[in-house]
Design an enzyme around this catalytic site. Structure first.
Site, PDB file in Angstrom:
ATOM      1  CG  ASP A   9      -1.688   1.229   1.438  1.00 22.37           C
ATOM      2  OD1 ASP A   9      -2.321   1.667   0.466  1.00 22.37           O
ATOM      3  OD2 ASP A   9      -1.683   1.791   2.559  1.00 22.37           O
ATOM      4  CG  LEU A  10       1.657   5.699  -1.850  1.00 15.46           C
ATOM      5  CD1 LEU A  10       3.151   5.506  -2.056  1.00 15.46           C
ATOM      6  CD2 LEU A  10       1.071   6.469  -3.038  1.00 15.46           C
ATOM      7  CG  ASP A  11      -1.847   7.481   0.506  1.00 21.64           C
ATOM      8  OD1 ASP A  11      -0.921   8.216   0.164  1.00 21.64           O
ATOM      9  OD2 ASP A  11      -2.895   7.345  -0.160  1.00 21.64           O
ATOM     10  CB  THR A  17       0.552  10.554   2.027  1.00 23.60           C
ATOM     11  OG1 THR A  17       0.661   9.138   1.875  1.00 23.60           O
ATOM     12  CG2 THR A  17       1.601  11.247   1.195  1.00 23.60           C
ATOM     13  CE  LYS A  45      -4.493   6.364   9.425  1.00 29.56           C
ATOM     14  NZ  LYS A  45      -3.608   5.869  10.502  1.00 29.56           N
ATOM     15  CB  SER A 114      -2.087   2.850  -3.715  1.00 30.90           C
ATOM     16  OG  SER A 114      -2.636   4.069  -3.286  1.00 30.90           O
ATOM     17  CB  ALA A 115      -7.432   3.365  -2.240  1.00 29.24           C
ATOM     18  CE  LYS A 145      -5.912  -0.821  -0.853  1.00 31.91           C
ATOM     19  NZ  LYS A 145      -4.723  -0.136  -0.308  1.00 31.91           N
ATOM     20  CD  GLU A 169      -3.649  -1.601   3.118  1.00 33.94           C
ATOM     21  OE1 GLU A 169      -3.754  -0.766   4.037  1.00 33.94           O
ATOM     22  OE2 GLU A 169      -3.981  -1.346   1.962  1.00 33.94           O
ATOM     23  CG  ASP A 170      -1.833   2.719   6.479  1.00 29.64           C
ATOM     24  OD1 ASP A 170      -2.191   2.302   5.351  1.00 29.64           O
ATOM     25  OD2 ASP A 170      -2.084   3.864   6.887  1.00 29.64           O
TER      26      ASP A 170
HETATM   27  C1  BG6 Z   1      -5.776   5.761   0.295  1.00 31.05           C
HETATM   28  C2  BG6 Z   1      -5.793   6.613   1.539  1.00 31.05           C
HETATM   29  O1  BG6 Z   1      -4.485   5.253   0.098  1.00 31.05           O
HETATM   30  O2  BG6 Z   1      -6.159   6.528  -0.837  1.00 31.05           O
HETATM   31  C3  BG6 Z   1      -7.154   7.277   1.719  1.00 31.05           C
HETATM   32  O3  BG6 Z   1      -5.507   5.810   2.665  1.00 31.05           O
HETATM   33  C4  BG6 Z   1      -7.519   8.049   0.449  1.00 31.05           C
HETATM   34  O4  BG6 Z   1      -7.112   8.128   2.833  1.00 31.05           O
HETATM   35  C5  BG6 Z   1      -7.461   7.122  -0.750  1.00 31.05           C
HETATM   36  O5  BG6 Z   1      -8.816   8.599   0.560  1.00 31.05           O
HETATM   37  C6  BG6 Z   1      -7.754   7.852  -2.071  1.00 31.05           C
HETATM   38  O6  BG6 Z   1      -6.697   8.746  -2.321  1.00 31.05           O
HETATM   39  P1  BG6 Z   1      -6.723   9.937  -3.347  1.00 31.05           P
HETATM   40  O7  BG6 Z   1      -5.277  10.406  -3.345  1.00 31.05           O
HETATM   41  O8  BG6 Z   1      -7.110   9.374  -4.667  1.00 31.05           O
HETATM   42  O9  BG6 Z   1      -7.672  10.953  -2.851  1.00 31.05           O
HETATM   43 MG    MG Z   2      -2.701   3.214   3.565  1.00 29.87          MG
END
Ligand code: BG6
Ligand code: MG
Length: 218
Positions: A9-11, A17, A45, A114-115, A145, A169-170
């Site tokens: 996962d990224l964020d 972030t 998240k 990542s989402a 997710k 994953e966090d």
């Molecule tokens: C996820 C984050 O990685 O991405 C969420 O944990 C975020 O908080 C989601 O809403 C969507 O991200 P973005 O950058 O497309 O708004």
């Molecule tokens: Mg995350």
């Protein structure tokens, strides 16, 4: 050598972030007279941008027009991107490069799952774009997710069976997604929040090279 698929996962896993998402949503919510706690934020998240705003509005018992909804999503992202614009590789979380390098050395396929629709922008900013064999992000999925779609696509892109994949994953939603995909889930954060993960570590400094090697060998 054995090959496993490692999906990150990224964020909140590679970069911190998650704090910028929280700040941007909190400011926006404040303008709508909605307040939410850091604990409630755990539910945002890993969750898509659309779903996040829906949840915040539900917490505040607010209904708004589709037009305003879209406007607010744009506003949140603008604010979020203003934080991202200031980022550099100092914001990569501790020991993430060590683990990525070890995996590369051991010739393990690495994918992003990542989402976020901003994933590539962020990876570029912190100079990690070339560390991944595949990048699957919010632009590639139709289901957010905790649906496992993002991880299943990520596994496919690196040609590894889901049961041979390991996900870092966090988020609560992300760990559920990995479990549903029949993958090993490694929670990065607190045991109280991520108790449903196969393993939980507070951060990558707690993940030893030997542990990674044991995942590859087993
Ligand atoms: C996820 C984050 O990685 O991405 C969420 O944990 C975020 O908080 C989601 O809403 C969507 O991200 P973005 O950058 O497309 O708004
Ligand atoms: Mg995350």
């Amino acid at each position: 050598m054995n090959k496993k698929g490692f999906i990150f996962d990224l964020d909140g896993v590679i970069v911190d972030t998650a704090k910028y998402h929280f700040l941007a949503w909190q400011r926006l919510a404040k303008d709508l007279d909605i307040d939410f706690t850091e604990e409630e934020n755990e539910q945002l998240k890993g969750v898509s941008r659309v779903r996040s705003l829906e949840k915040i509005l539900a917490w505040g018992n607010k209904t708004i027009s589709q037009e305003l909804f879209n406007e607010l999503m744009g506003k949140k992202n603008e604010e979020y991107l203003s934080f991202i614009a200031e980022m550099d590789d100092n914001e990569i979380l501790p020991d993430v490069p060590r683990v990525l390098n070890l995996l590369k050395e051991m010739e393990q396929p690495i994918s992003l799952g990542s989402a976020s629709k901003n994933a590539r922008t962020i990876l570029k900013r912190v100079n990690l774009l070339s560390s991944f064999d595949a990048i699957v992000d919010g632009n590639d999925v139709t289901k957010a997710k905790p649906d496992p779609e993002v991880f299943l696509i990520a596994a496919k892109e690196i040609n590894v069976k889901p049961e041979d994949c390991i996900v870092f994953e966090d988020s609560v939603a992300g760990v559920t997604a990995a479990n549903t995909a029949n993958m090993i889930s490694i929670g990065i954060g607190s045991k109280e929040v991520l108790g449903h993960a196969t393993y939980v570590f507070s951060d990558f400094t707690e993940i030893s090279d030997d542990f990674i090697k044991s995942l590859i060998e087993n």
